[in-house]
Design a protein around this motif. Sequence first.
Motif, PDB file in Angstrom:
ATOM      1  N   SER A   1      27.159  18.784  -3.680  1.00  0.00           N
ATOM      2  CA  SER A   1      26.418  19.793  -3.968  1.00  0.00           C
ATOM      3  C   SER A   1      25.716  20.708  -2.359  1.00  0.00           C
ATOM      4  N   GLU A   2      25.870  19.820  -1.589  1.00  0.00           N
ATOM      5  CA  GLU A   2      25.693  20.353  -0.241  1.00  0.00           C
ATOM      6  C   GLU A   2      27.580  21.805  -0.281  1.00  0.00           C
TER       7      GLU A   2
ATOM      8  N   GLY B   1      30.907  14.238 -16.326  1.00  0.00           N
ATOM      9  CA  GLY B   1      30.691  13.411 -16.688  1.00  0.00           C
ATOM     10  C   GLY B   1      29.704  12.274 -16.601  1.00  0.00           C
ATOM     11  N   ALA B   2      29.671  11.904 -15.257  1.00  0.00           N
ATOM     12  CA  ALA B   2      28.146  11.046 -14.815  1.00  0.00           C
ATOM     13  C   ALA B   2      28.099  11.796 -13.325  1.00  0.00           C
ATOM     14  N   ARG B   3      28.270  12.293 -12.934  1.00  0.00           N
ATOM     15  CA  ARG B   3      28.153  12.989 -11.793  1.00  0.00           C
ATOM     16  C   ARG B   3      27.884  14.045 -12.334  1.00  0.00           C
ATOM     17  N   PRO B   4      25.943  13.203 -11.007  1.00  0.00           N
ATOM     18  CA  PRO B   4      25.134  15.066 -11.003  1.00  0.00           C
ATOM     19  C   PRO B   4      25.525  15.514  -9.922  1.00  0.00           C
ATOM     20  N   PHE B   5      25.502  17.243 -10.086  1.00  0.00           N
ATOM     21  CA  PHE B   5      24.918  17.516  -8.397  1.00  0.00           C
ATOM     22  C   PHE B   5      24.195  19.105  -8.907  1.00  0.00           C
TER      23      PHE B   5
ATOM     24  N   PRO C   1      14.967  19.922 -23.858  1.00  0.00           N
ATOM     25  CA  PRO C   1      15.607  18.671 -23.500  1.00  0.00           C
ATOM     26  C   PRO C   1      16.681  18.434 -22.954  1.00  0.00           C
ATOM     27  N   VAL C   2      17.298  18.119 -21.313  1.00  0.00           N
ATOM     28  CA  VAL C   2      18.330  18.029 -21.609  1.00  0.00           C
ATOM     29  C   VAL C   2      19.062  16.213 -20.831  1.00  0.00           C
ATOM     30  N   THR C   3      20.077  15.781 -20.934  1.00  0.00           N
ATOM     31  CA  THR C   3      20.287  14.204 -20.561  1.00  0.00           C
ATOM     32  C   THR C   3      20.414  13.900 -19.315  1.00  0.00           C
ATOM     33  N   ARG C   4      20.175  13.103 -19.073  1.00  0.00           N
ATOM     34  CA  ARG C   4      20.384  11.971 -17.942  1.00  0.00           C
ATOM     35  C   ARG C   4      19.411  13.202 -16.702  1.00  0.00           C
ATOM     36  N   ILE C   5      17.557  13.334 -17.211  1.00  0.00           N
ATOM     37  CA  ILE C   5      16.899  13.736 -16.339  1.00  0.00           C
ATOM     38  C   ILE C   5      16.914  13.170 -15.263  1.00  0.00           C
ATOM     39  N   GLU C   6      16.800  11.995 -15.063  1.00  0.00           N
ATOM     40  CA  GLU C   6      15.975  10.951 -14.028  1.00  0.00           C
ATOM     41  C   GLU C   6      17.604  11.222 -13.117  1.00  0.00           C
ATOM     42  N   GLN C   7      18.251  12.395 -13.154  1.00  0.00           N
ATOM     43  CA  GLN C   7      19.700  11.617 -12.251  1.00  0.00           C
ATOM     44  C   GLN C   7      19.463  13.197 -11.992  1.00  0.00           C
ATOM     45  N   ARG C   8      19.717  14.151 -12.594  1.00  0.00           N
ATOM     46  CA  ARG C   8      18.964  15.330 -12.243  1.00  0.00           C
ATOM     47  C   ARG C   8      18.248  15.842 -11.140  1.00  0.00           C
ATOM     48  N   ILE C   9      16.979  15.029 -11.423  1.00  0.00           N
ATOM     49  CA  ILE C   9      15.350  14.692 -10.799  1.00  0.00           C
ATOM     50  C   ILE C   9      16.306  14.289  -9.251  1.00  0.00           C
ATOM     51  N   SER C  10      16.839  13.191  -9.673  1.00  0.00           N
ATOM     52  CA  SER C  10      17.440  12.099  -8.481  1.00  0.00           C
ATOM     53  C   SER C  10      17.966  12.780  -7.464  1.00  0.00           C
TER      54      SER C  10
END
Length: 458
Positions: A279-280, A303-307, A405-414
């Motif tokens: 992300s950076e 995949g399982a990786r948010p950025f 709504p979208v999936t894995r919103i907690e990971q996105r916010i984090s």
Amino acid sequence: MAKKNVKTAWFCTECGAESPKWAGRCAACGAWNTLVEERVPTGNIAGTNSKRSRTGARALAVNEIEALDEPRILMPSKELNRVLGGGLVQGSLVLLGGEPGIGKSTLVLQNLLAIKSRTILYVSGEESATQLKLRADRIGRGSDNVFIVCETSLETIFDHIEAVQPSILVVDSIQTIASDTLDSAPGSVGQVRECAARLLKYAKEQNVPVLLIGHITKEGSLAGPKVLEHIVDAVLQFEGDRQYMYRILRPIKNRFGSTSELGIYEMARTGLREVTNPSEMLLSHAPDSDALSGVAIGVTVDGARPFLIEVQALVSTAAYGTPQRSVTGFDSKRMNMLLAVLEKRVGFKLAQKDVFLNIAGGLRVNDPALDLGVICAILSSNVDMAVPRGWCMAGEVGLTGEIRPVTRIEQRISEAAKLGMTDMLVPAGNLKGIDTASTGLRLHEVAKVEDAFRTVFG
């Protein structure tokens, strides 16, 4: 010398099915124009017995089978271990594919050279030993336990395996290897299938992991019969644009781990470098005074990786009769749909304007949660107002203009909070049952596209 007893058969390049004559369509998988002619022997192959071998094994009930953890070999690259599911499994057959020059051989070689405790045999059918030595020098590593042999005959390769007794075997590439038992050329359907099956048998019997490097076709799929992907235990796709620094290692199939993981590398002068926080690197670091319109930050998951990723848009008056639509890194049809939603549901007249959209960093994103970022970037350029610094967004846009709504919103916010974002647009109702007090973000719930426009631009 007695003449070999051979016959001609037709094989499907998609599924590997055999046909006695040519047909326009494969009877097994239904693919068109995929049958190719191969010459195959009619007798026994490599001393195989006509009678079925009896191993003495008996059928076991599920409760009788003892479940054991698969022993794994930890690779020096953490990104590679993540994609493999925790490391290289003993006795597994792994296929690594990608475009020419993308860095497949470099990725494998730099990991092997860093392993000092195991004997490794690297079989190259494409490059000479001198070329591999030059690559090793460029990477800046040497090794006394990595042995290189340049060979294309499968039978000779097994002779080298017998002499070296490796703990890890690498074959670069499977399309250049040929068996003497078949009379067809290397890379043909029969040769790829036969060589892969023999190497699989060796991996399972000797409990030695085998890495196969494979070619891909111009359509982007792995070259050879589709049965090759069924034979191997894991299929890894190494992809990316050679004009950019970033490379993505994506699992297509993995019997020993998840296919939702993702590995990101950066091509450097000394080889491939792991990108632990993409992300950076994908976000611009321009000061606040240089904020320009047409730029929005979307929170995506691959995949399982948010950025976080930067979406750039440019909307201008069409200089010619037909407006241009240019997209890089995003689905062009989906962008046209979003433009239609903006015109029909929100009232922005974009039909006579040129629209250019770019996903920064050379990545290609298919996550529908990036819709809201695309919408905000286009509207920002259209009204010539910059999105405030520290704002990001995630949400899918429907045909009626609603924000879904979208999936894995907690990971996105984090992920957004970790990178110092201050405000985030999220779909209305997507935060039910989620503790948002500890996030440190101001979360703005929006239900319609017009709500998002008013929230961001006032």
